[in-house]
Design an enzyme around this catalytic site. Structure first.
Site, PDB file in Angstrom:
ATOM      1  N   GLY A 108      31.189  12.254   2.075  1.00 53.01           N
ATOM      2  CA  GLY A 108      31.041  12.840   3.406  1.00 53.01           C
ATOM      3  C   GLY A 108      32.005  12.250   4.424  1.00 53.01           C
ATOM      4  O   GLY A 108      32.352  12.908   5.406  1.00 53.01           O
ATOM      5  N   GLU A 131      30.994  12.177  -5.301  1.00 57.74           N
ATOM      6  CA  GLU A 131      29.641  12.727  -5.434  1.00 57.74           C
ATOM      7  C   GLU A 131      29.243  12.951  -6.894  1.00 57.74           C
ATOM      8  O   GLU A 131      28.090  12.793  -7.275  1.00 57.74           O
ATOM      9  CB  GLU A 131      29.537  14.061  -4.666  1.00 57.74           C
ATOM     10  CG  GLU A 131      29.461  13.907  -3.158  1.00 57.74           C
ATOM     11  CD  GLU A 131      30.817  13.811  -2.466  1.00 57.74           C
ATOM     12  OE1 GLU A 131      31.842  13.586  -3.142  1.00 57.74           O
ATOM     13  OE2 GLU A 131      30.844  13.972  -1.234  1.00 57.74           O
TER      14      GLU A 131
HETATM   15  N1  CAA Z   1      25.107   5.283   1.513  1.00 54.84           N
HETATM   16  C1  CAA Z   1      24.253   4.287   1.812  1.00 54.84           C
HETATM   17  N2  CAA Z   1      24.601   2.993   1.750  1.00 54.84           N
HETATM   18  C2  CAA Z   1      25.871   2.700   1.377  1.00 54.84           C
HETATM   19  C3  CAA Z   1      26.810   3.698   1.056  1.00 54.84           C
HETATM   20  C4  CAA Z   1      26.368   5.058   1.141  1.00 54.84           C
HETATM   21  N3  CAA Z   1      27.205   6.084   0.914  1.00 54.84           N
HETATM   22  N4  CAA Z   1      27.973   3.109   0.710  1.00 54.84           N
HETATM   23  C5  CAA Z   1      27.772   1.793   0.814  1.00 54.84           C
HETATM   24  N5  CAA Z   1      26.503   1.526   1.206  1.00 54.84           N
HETATM   25  C6  CAA Z   1      25.867   0.224   1.425  1.00 54.84           C
HETATM   26  C7  CAA Z   1      25.576  -0.447   0.106  1.00 54.84           C
HETATM   27  O1  CAA Z   1      24.369   0.034  -0.458  1.00 54.84           O
HETATM   28  C8  CAA Z   1      25.496  -1.893   0.560  1.00 54.84           C
HETATM   29  O2  CAA Z   1      24.242  -2.111   1.151  1.00 54.84           O
HETATM   30  P1  CAA Z   1      23.350  -3.419   0.731  1.00 54.84           P
HETATM   31  O3  CAA Z   1      24.185  -4.585   1.219  1.00 54.84           O
HETATM   32  O4  CAA Z   1      22.088  -3.224   1.501  1.00 54.84           O
HETATM   33  O5  CAA Z   1      23.217  -3.397  -0.743  1.00 54.84           O
HETATM   34  C9  CAA Z   1      26.546  -1.978   1.672  1.00 54.84           C
HETATM   35  O6  CAA Z   1      26.765  -0.639   2.077  1.00 54.84           O
HETATM   36  C10 CAA Z   1      27.856  -2.549   1.172  1.00 54.84           C
HETATM   37  O7  CAA Z   1      28.272  -1.807   0.041  1.00 54.84           O
HETATM   38  P2  CAA Z   1      28.680  -2.473  -1.363  1.00 54.84           P
HETATM   39  O8  CAA Z   1      27.957  -3.766  -1.546  1.00 54.84           O
HETATM   40  O9  CAA Z   1      28.500  -1.431  -2.411  1.00 54.84           O
HETATM   41  O10 CAA Z   1      30.229  -2.762  -1.069  1.00 54.84           O
HETATM   42  P3  CAA Z   1      31.404  -2.826  -2.138  1.00 54.84           P
HETATM   43  O11 CAA Z   1      32.587  -3.320  -1.365  1.00 54.84           O
HETATM   44  O12 CAA Z   1      30.997  -3.570  -3.345  1.00 54.84           O
HETATM   45  O13 CAA Z   1      31.649  -1.304  -2.598  1.00 54.84           O
HETATM   46  C11 CAA Z   1      31.958   1.056  -2.216  1.00 54.84           C
HETATM   47  C12 CAA Z   1      32.113  -0.379  -1.665  1.00 54.84           C
HETATM   48  C13 CAA Z   1      32.890   1.267  -3.409  1.00 54.84           C
HETATM   49  C14 CAA Z   1      32.348   2.000  -1.087  1.00 54.84           C
HETATM   50  C15 CAA Z   1      30.507   1.312  -2.661  1.00 54.84           C
HETATM   51  O14 CAA Z   1      29.628   0.901  -1.596  1.00 54.84           O
HETATM   52  C16 CAA Z   1      30.182   2.745  -2.953  1.00 54.84           C
HETATM   53  O15 CAA Z   1      30.528   3.233  -4.015  1.00 54.84           O
HETATM   54  N6  CAA Z   1      29.480   3.451  -2.036  1.00 54.84           N
HETATM   55  C17 CAA Z   1      29.020   4.806  -2.239  1.00 54.84           C
HETATM   56  C18 CAA Z   1      30.147   5.819  -2.131  1.00 54.84           C
HETATM   57  C19 CAA Z   1      29.657   7.201  -2.419  1.00 54.84           C
HETATM   58  O16 CAA Z   1      29.174   7.517  -3.479  1.00 54.84           O
HETATM   59  N7  CAA Z   1      29.782   8.118  -1.435  1.00 54.84           N
HETATM   60  C20 CAA Z   1      29.399   9.496  -1.548  1.00 54.84           C
HETATM   61  C21 CAA Z   1      28.043   9.693  -0.968  1.00 54.84           C
HETATM   62  S1  CAA Z   1      27.380  11.309  -1.319  1.00 54.84           S
HETATM   63  C22 CAA Z   1      27.994  12.339  -0.109  1.00 54.84           C
HETATM   64  O17 CAA Z   1      28.797  11.944   0.702  1.00 54.84           O
HETATM   65  C23 CAA Z   1      27.433  13.735  -0.141  1.00 54.84           C
HETATM   66  C24 CAA Z   1      28.122  14.759   0.680  1.00 54.84           C
HETATM   67  O18 CAA Z   1      29.073  15.369   0.264  1.00 54.84           O
HETATM   68  C25 CAA Z   1      27.622  15.108   2.020  1.00 54.84           C
END
Ligand code: CAA
Length: 257
Positions: A108, A131
């Site tokens: 997003g 996603e």
């Molecule tokens: N939603 C909620 N929380 C999130 C998040 C997300 N999209 N991305 C990161 N966070 C949170 C993590 O859960 C973590 O929280 P905690 O400390 O409470 O555990 C905090 O942010 C820090 O993240 P990481 O510890 O994971 O940090 P990292 O540096 O190790 O990794 C990252 C970074 C690669 C971005 C990883 O956080 C990640 O893969 N995030 C998710 C990315 C993702 O899948 N995004 C797509 C979402 S779906 C969408 O967007 C649908 C749509 O089309 C509308």
């Protein structure tokens, strides 16, 4: 409205929104989107603002929709609650919006950046639509806007594999307008926004609208649309002022009318 998830400022004629949920890498929850929409609405109605910049932190523009908020959602609840309907506000904004992207710009977050008019990225920017790794597909325009930006082959690559693309690749394939070092990112975006905001506001808005029509119309209809708006500009005082200033070798003083 006191904002909890974003910081809103004006710098001269530029409205600046900084996404501010550092604990979640600026994951976009519904409260943040509501605040962002409120800020954009206030910029839109403020004649003193001519362009907006949307940015995040050095580590993340936005890591996507908030997965923790989405995880338990059901279909009926999402359908009746119009989940994601509010996300289109950025795309509907008539004044230009520049996305200044550093770090993660995922899911997003990338969809939001693509709703802006141009993306200026720092060298650290990482773009992805991951996603698919969550058992879903992009839902805020990603499957439609990304192929229009970068073509089908690369869009399929990103959407089906979920892989990350760096800023250089993003610029090469037409997603990103400019790449700068991380320390220069905000300055670069604010300078570009100030330049845009210094021109005639209605003319800028019409230029933006016309370019956006290119995504929706056939070439001949788009050219007709362009011609209509182009000719209408000759009814503005700013056209007279802009051309007179050129002839008199001075800076134009646009009045936004
Ligand atoms: N939603 C909620 N929380 C999130 C998040 C997300 N999209 N991305 C990161 N966070 C949170 C993590 O859960 C973590 O929280 P905690 O400390 O409470 O555990 C905090 O942010 C820090 O993240 P990481 O510890 O994971 O940090 P990292 O540096 O190790 O990794 C990252 C970074 C690669 C971005 C990883 O956080 C990640 O893969 N995030 C998710 C990315 C993702 O899948 N995004 C797509 C979402 S779906 C969408 O967007 C649908 C749509 O089309 C509308």
């Amino acid at each position: 409205m006191a904002f909890q998830n974003i910081i809103v400022e004006t710098r001269g004629k530029v409205g600046l929104v900084t996404l501010n949920r550092p604990q979640a890498l600026n994951a976009l929850n519904e409260a943040l989107i509501a605040e962002l929409n409120e800020a954009l609405t206030s910029f839109e109605s403020n004649p003193g603002v001519g362009c907006a910049v949307l940015t995040g932190s050095e580590k993340a523009f936005a890591a996507g929709a908030d997965v923790k908020e989405m995880a338990e959602k059901g279909y009926i609840e999402s359908y009746l609650g119009k989940f994601l309907d509010g996300w289109t506000r950025v795309a509907e904004t008539r004044k230009p919006v520049i996305a200044a992207v550093s770090g993660f710009c995922l899911g997003g977050g990338l969809e939001l950046a693509m709703m802006c008019d141009l993306i200026i990225a720092s060298e650290t920017a990482r773009f992805a639509l991951p996603e698919i790794t969550l058992g879903i597909m992009p839902g805020a325009g990603g499957t439609q806007r990304l192929p229009r930006f970068i073509g089908k082959a690369k869009a399929m690559d990103l959407i089906l594999t979920g892989r990350m693309m760096d800023a250089t690749e993003g610029e090469r394939c037409g997603l990103v307008a400019r790449v700068v070092t991380a320390d220069k990112l905000l300055d670069e975006a604010l300078t570009a926004a100030a330049k845009i905001a210094g021109y005639s506001q209605p003319i800028v808005m019409m230029a933006k609208e016309t370019v956006n029509r290119a995504q929706e119309m056939s070439l001949s209809e788009g050219v007709r649309f362009e011609r209509r708006l182009f000719l209408s500009m000759f009814a503005t005082e700013d056209q007279k002022e802009g051309m007179q200033a050129f002839i008199e070798k001075r800076k134009p003083r646009f009045q936004d009318r």
